[in-house]
Design an enzyme around this catalytic site. Sequence first.
Site, PDB file in Angstrom:
ATOM      1  CD  GLU A 117       1.787 -10.788   9.669  1.00  0.00           C
ATOM      2  OE1 GLU A 117       2.117  -9.622   9.945  1.00  0.00           O
ATOM      3  OE2 GLU A 117       2.597 -11.723   9.590  1.00  0.00           O
ATOM      4  CE1 TYR A 129      -2.692  -4.622   1.121  1.00  0.00           C
ATOM      5  CE2 TYR A 129      -3.910  -5.783   2.823  1.00  0.00           C
ATOM      6  CZ  TYR A 129      -3.112  -4.744   2.435  1.00  0.00           C
ATOM      7  OH  TYR A 129      -2.719  -3.805   3.354  1.00  0.00           O
TER       8      TYR A 129
HETATM    9  C1  LIG Z   1      -7.535  -0.130   2.594  1.00  0.00           C
HETATM   10  C2  LIG Z   1      -7.223   1.286   2.104  1.00  0.00           C
HETATM   11  C3  LIG Z   1      -5.729   1.555   2.298  1.00  0.00           C
HETATM   12  C4  LIG Z   1      -7.597   1.414   0.613  1.00  0.00           C
HETATM   13  O1  LIG Z   1      -7.176   2.698   0.167  1.00  0.00           O
HETATM   14  P1  LIG Z   1      -7.802   3.440  -1.109  1.00  0.00           P
HETATM   15  O2  LIG Z   1      -6.827   4.482  -1.529  1.00  0.00           O
HETATM   16  O3  LIG Z   1      -9.175   3.882  -0.821  1.00  0.00           O
HETATM   17  O4  LIG Z   1      -7.831   2.244  -2.174  1.00  0.00           O
HETATM   18  P2  LIG Z   1      -7.887   2.376  -3.778  1.00  0.00           P
HETATM   19  O5  LIG Z   1      -8.761   3.509  -4.170  1.00  0.00           O
HETATM   20  O6  LIG Z   1      -6.496   2.385  -4.323  1.00  0.00           O
HETATM   21  O7  LIG Z   1      -8.619   1.004  -4.151  1.00  0.00           O
HETATM   22  C5  LIG Z   1      -8.020   0.026  -5.002  1.00  0.00           C
HETATM   23  C6  LIG Z   1      -8.919  -1.191  -5.027  1.00  0.00           C
HETATM   24  O8  LIG Z   1      -8.972  -1.803  -3.742  1.00  0.00           O
HETATM   25  C7  LIG Z   1     -10.304  -2.314  -3.485  1.00  0.00           C
HETATM   26  N1  LIG Z   1     -10.944  -1.539  -2.412  1.00  0.00           N
HETATM   27  C8  LIG Z   1     -10.451  -0.450  -1.785  1.00  0.00           C
HETATM   28  N2  LIG Z   1     -11.312  -0.027  -0.821  1.00  0.00           N
HETATM   29  C9  LIG Z   1     -12.372  -0.868  -0.855  1.00  0.00           C
HETATM   30  C10 LIG Z   1     -13.590  -0.937  -0.121  1.00  0.00           C
HETATM   31  N3  LIG Z   1     -13.884  -0.048   0.844  1.00  0.00           N
HETATM   32  N4  LIG Z   1     -14.451  -1.943  -0.410  1.00  0.00           N
HETATM   33  C11 LIG Z   1     -14.179  -2.837  -1.376  1.00  0.00           C
HETATM   34  N5  LIG Z   1     -13.039  -2.817  -2.129  1.00  0.00           N
HETATM   35  C12 LIG Z   1     -12.151  -1.835  -1.864  1.00  0.00           C
HETATM   36  C13 LIG Z   1     -11.058  -2.133  -4.800  1.00  0.00           C
HETATM   37  O9  LIG Z   1     -10.774  -3.277  -5.595  1.00  0.00           O
HETATM   38  C14 LIG Z   1     -10.371  -0.896  -5.355  1.00  0.00           C
HETATM   39  O10 LIG Z   1     -10.534  -0.767  -6.750  1.00  0.00           O
HETATM   40  P3  LIG Z   1     -11.854   0.009  -7.326  1.00  0.00           P
HETATM   41  O11 LIG Z   1     -12.027   1.277  -6.536  1.00  0.00           O
HETATM   42  O12 LIG Z   1     -11.493   0.231  -8.766  1.00  0.00           O
HETATM   43  O13 LIG Z   1     -12.995  -0.951  -7.114  1.00  0.00           O
HETATM   44  C15 LIG Z   1      -8.061   2.368   2.877  1.00  0.00           C
HETATM   45  O14 LIG Z   1      -9.410   1.925   2.935  1.00  0.00           O
HETATM   46  C16 LIG Z   1      -7.559   2.639   4.288  1.00  0.00           C
HETATM   47  O15 LIG Z   1      -6.720   3.506   4.502  1.00  0.00           O
HETATM   48  N6  LIG Z   1      -8.104   1.885   5.276  1.00  0.00           N
HETATM   49  C17 LIG Z   1      -7.704   2.081   6.688  1.00  0.00           C
HETATM   50  C18 LIG Z   1      -6.300   1.618   6.918  1.00  0.00           C
HETATM   51  C19 LIG Z   1      -6.148   0.119   6.649  1.00  0.00           C
HETATM   52  O16 LIG Z   1      -6.991  -0.689   7.040  1.00  0.00           O
HETATM   53  N7  LIG Z   1      -5.019  -0.251   6.015  1.00  0.00           N
HETATM   54  C20 LIG Z   1      -4.710  -1.634   5.692  1.00  0.00           C
HETATM   55  C21 LIG Z   1      -3.948  -2.255   6.827  1.00  0.00           C
HETATM   56  S1  LIG Z   1      -3.593  -3.973   6.498  1.00  0.00           S
END
Ligand SMILES: CC(C)(COP(=O)(O)OP(=O)(O)OC[C@H]1O[C@@H](n2cnc3c(N)ncnc32)[C@H](O)[C@@H]1OP(=O)(O)O)[C@@H](O)C(=O)NCCC(=O)NCCS
Length: 158
Positions: A117, A129
């Site tokens: 979710e 995702y």
């Molecule tokens: C969501 C989260 C976990 C992503 O972590 P991250 O390590 O920065 O993600 P990644 O670098 O592995 O990104 C993989 C892909 O996800 C997508 N993505 C990640 N962050 C994004 C952003 N801010 N905007 C758009 N796409 C994004 C992209 O497709 C990305 O690939 P790319 O960088 O080659 O374009 C991070 O933003 C976070 O910790 N957010 C706060 C906690 C949270 O909301 N967790 C999810 C709960 S459901």
Amino acid sequence: MGPTAQAPPGLALRRMELSDLGRVMEIELKAFRHPWSDDLFRQELGHLWSTVLVAERPEGPAARLVGFIIFWLVHDEVHILNVATDPEVRRQGVARFLLTECVARGRSDGARLATLEVRRGNVAAIKLYEAFGFRSVGVRPKYYSDEDEDAIVMLLDL
Ligand SMILES: CC(C)(COP(=O)(O)OP(=O)(O)OC[C@H]1O[C@@H](n2cnc3c(N)ncnc32)[C@H](O)[C@@H]1OP(=O)(O)O)[C@@H](O)C(=O)NCCC(=O)NCCS
């Protein structure tokens, strides 16, 4: 991209240990407006069906914990409860690395689907995702009562 992605250079994965709790909570508090308590993390470490993985990268002679993922394996389903990356190292593939491992472990343990979710407004997570092939299959209205925010239910066939 997605489940075939390679680990970013230097990144390593391992199961979370109780001694990681302080650093995991630091990331949790930075990552969420409504964070989990440290007791919730402790409970997850005690559940047989729960896996908590942490990603570390080398920093000087030591390693720095930069992200984590929590998932359950129940029957043929992997359910992802929480994933977060330290804001200082976002968009460097940490969450992709964690999710890739989660999906791979689910597959090798016989899971047929992965579910989660996510808050409707959490664009970064939804994009992450979707990059893995998760699709929206439903909405739970006002599921997050802290802000009356809907949950999008997402599913990936493994
Ligand atoms: C969501 C989260 C976990 C992503 O972590 P991250 O390590 O920065 O993600 P990644 O670098 O592995 O990104 C993989 C892909 O996800 C997508 N993505 C990640 N962050 C994004 C952003 N801010 N905007 C758009 N796409 C994004 C992209 O497709 C990305 O690939 P790319 O960088 O080659 O374009 C991070 O933003 C976070 O910790 N957010 C706060 C906690 C949270 O909301 N967790 C999810 C709960 S459901």
